[in-house]
Design an enzyme around this catalytic site. Structure first.
Site, mmCIF file in Angstrom:
data_model
loop_
_atom_site.group_PDB
_atom_site.id
_atom_site.type_symbol
_atom_site.label_atom_id
_atom_site.label_comp_id
_atom_site.label_asym_id
_atom_site.label_seq_id
_atom_site.Cartn_x
_atom_site.Cartn_y
_atom_site.Cartn_z
ATOM 1 N N GLU A 22 22.787 5.103 168.313
ATOM 2 C CA GLU A 22 22.587 4.119 167.253
ATOM 3 C C GLU A 22 23.246 4.661 165.984
ATOM 4 O O GLU A 22 23.188 5.853 165.704
ATOM 5 C CB GLU A 22 21.093 3.890 167.012
ATOM 6 C CG GLU A 22 20.441 3.192 168.179
ATOM 7 C CD GLU A 22 18.998 2.782 167.901
ATOM 8 O OE1 GLU A 22 18.606 2.693 166.730
ATOM 9 O OE2 GLU A 22 18.283 2.556 168.889
ATOM 10 N N PHE B 290 24.030 18.670 168.359
ATOM 11 C CA PHE B 290 22.604 18.536 168.695
ATOM 12 C C PHE B 290 21.833 19.849 168.529
ATOM 13 O O PHE B 290 20.932 20.156 169.277
ATOM 14 C CB PHE B 290 22.415 17.915 170.085
ATOM 15 C CG PHE B 290 22.522 16.414 170.008
ATOM 16 C CD1 PHE B 290 23.743 15.818 169.733
ATOM 17 C CD2 PHE B 290 21.407 15.604 170.137
ATOM 18 C CE1 PHE B 290 23.853 14.443 169.582
ATOM 19 C CE2 PHE B 290 21.502 14.220 169.993
ATOM 20 C CZ PHE B 290 22.731 13.644 169.715
ATOM 21 N N CYS C 206 15.222 6.045 172.878
ATOM 22 C CA CYS C 206 15.760 6.609 174.125
ATOM 23 C C CYS C 206 15.144 7.950 174.536
ATOM 24 O O CYS C 206 14.563 8.048 175.612
ATOM 25 C CB CYS C 206 17.264 6.738 174.012
ATOM 26 S SG CYS C 206 18.018 5.188 173.558
ATOM 27 N N ARG D 265 11.428 2.969 165.915
ATOM 28 C CA ARG D 265 10.722 3.375 167.135
ATOM 29 C C ARG D 265 10.577 4.891 167.256
ATOM 30 O O ARG D 265 11.555 5.620 167.133
ATOM 31 C CB ARG D 265 11.426 2.794 168.367
ATOM 32 C CG ARG D 265 11.104 1.325 168.561
ATOM 33 C CD ARG D 265 11.874 0.737 169.697
ATOM 34 N NE ARG D 265 13.276 0.557 169.350
ATOM 35 C CZ ARG D 265 14.168 0.022 170.189
ATOM 36 N NH1 ARG D 265 13.795 -0.344 171.407
ATOM 37 N NH2 ARG D 265 15.422 -0.139 169.809
HETATM 38 C C1 UGA Z 1 20.658 8.807 172.292
HETATM 39 C C2 UGA Z 1 21.866 9.539 172.911
HETATM 40 O O1 UGA Z 1 22.408 10.457 171.965
HETATM 41 C C3 UGA Z 1 22.952 8.530 173.341
HETATM 42 O O2 UGA Z 1 24.003 9.228 173.998
HETATM 43 C C4 UGA Z 1 22.310 7.517 174.314
HETATM 44 O O3 UGA Z 1 23.242 6.536 174.712
HETATM 45 C C5 UGA Z 1 21.140 6.829 173.637
HETATM 46 O O4 UGA Z 1 20.177 7.829 173.231
HETATM 47 C C6 UGA Z 1 20.525 5.883 174.640
HETATM 48 O O5 UGA Z 1 20.051 6.344 175.675
HETATM 49 O O6 UGA Z 1 20.646 4.664 174.463
HETATM 50 P P1 UGA Z 1 20.081 7.741 169.898
HETATM 51 O O7 UGA Z 1 18.690 7.573 170.425
HETATM 52 O O8 UGA Z 1 20.737 6.609 169.217
HETATM 53 O O9 UGA Z 1 21.085 8.179 171.094
HETATM 54 O O10 UGA Z 1 20.030 8.925 168.860
HETATM 55 P P2 UGA Z 1 20.528 10.444 168.779
HETATM 56 O O11 UGA Z 1 21.613 10.540 167.793
HETATM 57 O O12 UGA Z 1 20.773 11.011 170.101
HETATM 58 O O13 UGA Z 1 19.226 11.131 168.156
HETATM 59 C C7 UGA Z 1 17.980 11.155 168.851
HETATM 60 C C8 UGA Z 1 16.952 11.924 168.042
HETATM 61 O O14 UGA Z 1 17.276 13.312 167.981
HETATM 62 C C9 UGA Z 1 16.855 11.457 166.586
HETATM 63 O O15 UGA Z 1 15.510 11.465 166.189
HETATM 64 C C10 UGA Z 1 17.657 12.505 165.821
HETATM 65 O O16 UGA Z 1 17.301 12.628 164.470
HETATM 66 C C11 UGA Z 1 17.329 13.756 166.623
HETATM 67 N N1 UGA Z 1 18.356 14.811 166.497
HETATM 68 C C12 UGA Z 1 19.586 14.643 167.028
HETATM 69 C C13 UGA Z 1 18.028 15.977 165.832
HETATM 70 O O17 UGA Z 1 16.900 16.156 165.322
HETATM 71 N N2 UGA Z 1 18.978 16.964 165.750
HETATM 72 C C14 UGA Z 1 20.212 16.835 166.284
HETATM 73 O O18 UGA Z 1 21.015 17.794 166.172
HETATM 74 C C15 UGA Z 1 20.536 15.647 166.928
#
Ligand code: UGA
Length: 432
Positions: free
Chosen positions: A155, A252, A263, A331
């Site tokens: 997203e 990440f 997700c 969410r």
């Molecule tokens: C995630 C996956 O990254 C996508 O590849 C996948 O397509 C998607 O889920 C899905 O299954 O539809 P998304 O949920 O949009 O994408 O968000 P992310 O950018 O992955 O972040 C997820 C969570 O991890 C967030 O709360 C974010 O703040 C946290 N995060 C991410 C961290 O705390 N640190 C990081 O280094 C990266």
């Protein structure tokens, strides 16, 4: 090619619009008539940078259309993408697949010639097998193929992730659909995307394993951050130091509040539940879920520590409430635990989010939406920066706050502690 996207949620809408932009004729179908009417007027149901422009452009040039008529749309199309929700079931950790199966049944009633039915919804291994069984009740198997083609769109970055994917995964048990899919994705492959063809069950598991691994990576660095706080070192140095090892990789590894969104929380639970069905213990992912669940309590305790156990009557400026930046999605955002905690403890919370006020906080005592960063910071004792929006990265706290004792709790480590301290403010970050 003529494509039909069933479900105009996040995945269906973004993928449909991007496919039309690549020159395909796309019909996006949804049961929700209001949504469809709005889309026809260019009103987009979600916040996603760049999406509105692409919808308007492709709707205008007639490659993109919207409809509530599933039957007709399926008949007109060669490839049908199922992009419906697979939420966690109530009172269970497994995915609710009812919308996927309903879509399968409805598609089966409209197959007039060979069609490729693609599951883009995130589904447990063997769902494709079940879908094939459902459709074959009405249609001879030679008239359709069921394929798994998971999405990896983040997203807030979804358009870029679609156009420049690290890889495209297509899981199919027949060569005909593989050939068609490879030519559908040819424009992306020619720009460097790796195309991996595999069998259907593998593609289904690749999706869950990817999200579970990324959630593990985030949780790992969050726990290392907890240790850094105790030792008095900066987790940012650790992320850089370990991330430069190519076997680990730097992405990440940003410590922050608990992971959220639609997700990671849902998919980690679902993969554990699938593994349970196959009598396999995914103990690492179970620990990740547990660690992430208790993280908000840990952060609440830290706020309590920062405010020296005196949360009552404190004015809290809470900046950013969505689960991450560049989205309006609430969410499983950790703000849903942190703000109620502060409200219960008697603080006055003035929250600001670039995507506006949120219904989730409307009934909470002493919680109000501020219309700007400046407004939110007015009179604040502490600023909690919860998401990493660019808007927050260069706030002039000195200009916006008259309070010389303002405390800044930077939950995304977006500021230089030294610079903040130079202005005379107290600084706390995550793992530093
Ligand atoms: C995630 C996956 O990254 C996508 O590849 C996948 O397509 C998607 O889920 C899905 O299954 O539809 P998304 O949920 O949009 O994408 O968000 P992310 O950018 O992955 O972040 C997820 C969570 O991890 C967030 O709360 C974010 O703040 C946290 N995060 C991410 C961290 O705390 N640190 C990081 O280094 C990266």
């Amino acid at each position: 090619m003529r494509l039909c996207m069933i479900g105009t949620g996040y995945v269906g809408l973004v993928s449909g619009v991007c496919f039309s932009d690549l020159g395909n004729e796309v019909i996006c179908v949804d049961k929700n008539i209001n949504k469809i009417n709005n889309l026809k007027k260019g009103i987009i149901p979600i916040y996603e940078p760049g999406l509105e422009e692409l919808v308007l452009k492709n709707y205008k040039n007639k490659r993109l259309n919207f409809s509530t008529n599933l039957k007709e749309s399926v008949k007109k199309s060669d490839i049908i993408f199922i992009c419906v929700g697979t939420p966690t079931k109530k009172n269970s950790n497994s995915a609710d697949l009812s919308q996927v199966y309903t879509a399968g049944k409805e598609i089966s009633k409209s197959i007039n010639k060979y069609k490729i039915i693609i599951n883009k919804s995130t589904v447990p291994v063997t769902t494709g097998d079940d879908l094939e069984k459902i459709i074959s009740k009405n249609v001879n198997k030679k008239y359709f193929s069921v394929v798994s083609n998971p999405e990896f769109l983040r997203e807030g970055e979804a358009i870029r992730d679609f156009v420049y994917p690290d890889r495209v995964i297509v899981g199919s048990n027949d060569s005909k659909s593989q050939r068609v899919l490879k030519s559908l994705y040819a424009p992306l492959i020619s720009k460097g995307a790796k195309y991996i063809s595999t069998n259907r069950r593998s593609a289904e598991l690749i999706k869950y394993a990817s999200n579970a691994f990324l959630a593990t990576k985030v949780t790992f660095i969050n726990e290392i951050a907890n240790l850094c706080e105790k030792i008095g070192i900066d987790v940012e140095d650790i992320s850089i130091g370990i991330g430069l090892d190519k076997r680990i990789g730097s992405r990440f590894l940003r410590a922050g509040p608990a992971y959220g969104g639609s997700c990671f929380p849902k998919d980690t639970k679902a993969i554990v539940s699938t593994a349970d069905k196959f009598k396999t213990n995914l103990s690492i992912i179970k620990s990740v879920i547990k660690s992430n669940n208790i993280r908000s309590d840990l952060l609440s305790k830290r706020v309590n520590f920062i405010l020296k156990n005196k949360i009552k009557n404190k004015i809290v400026s809470f900046l950013g409430v969505t689960f991450k930046a560049n989205t309006d999605d609430m969410r499983d955002s950790s703000s849903l635990k942190l703000i109620p905690f502060l409200s219960k403890k008697g603080a006055k919370i003035k929250y600001y989010d670039p995507t506006g006020s949120k219904k989730e906080f409307r009934k909470l005592k002493n919680v109000e939406f501020s219309s700007s960063i400046k407004e939110s910071l007015k009179g604040a004792d502490i600023a909690i920066v919860h998401t990493e929006w660019n808007d927050f990265k260069s706030i002039n706290f000195k200009k916006f706050s008259k309070n010389k004792k303002l405390i800044i709790y930077d939950m995304r480590n977006i500021y230089s502690p030294d610079k903040i301290k130079k202005h005379g403010f107290k600084y706390f970050g995550i793992g530093r």
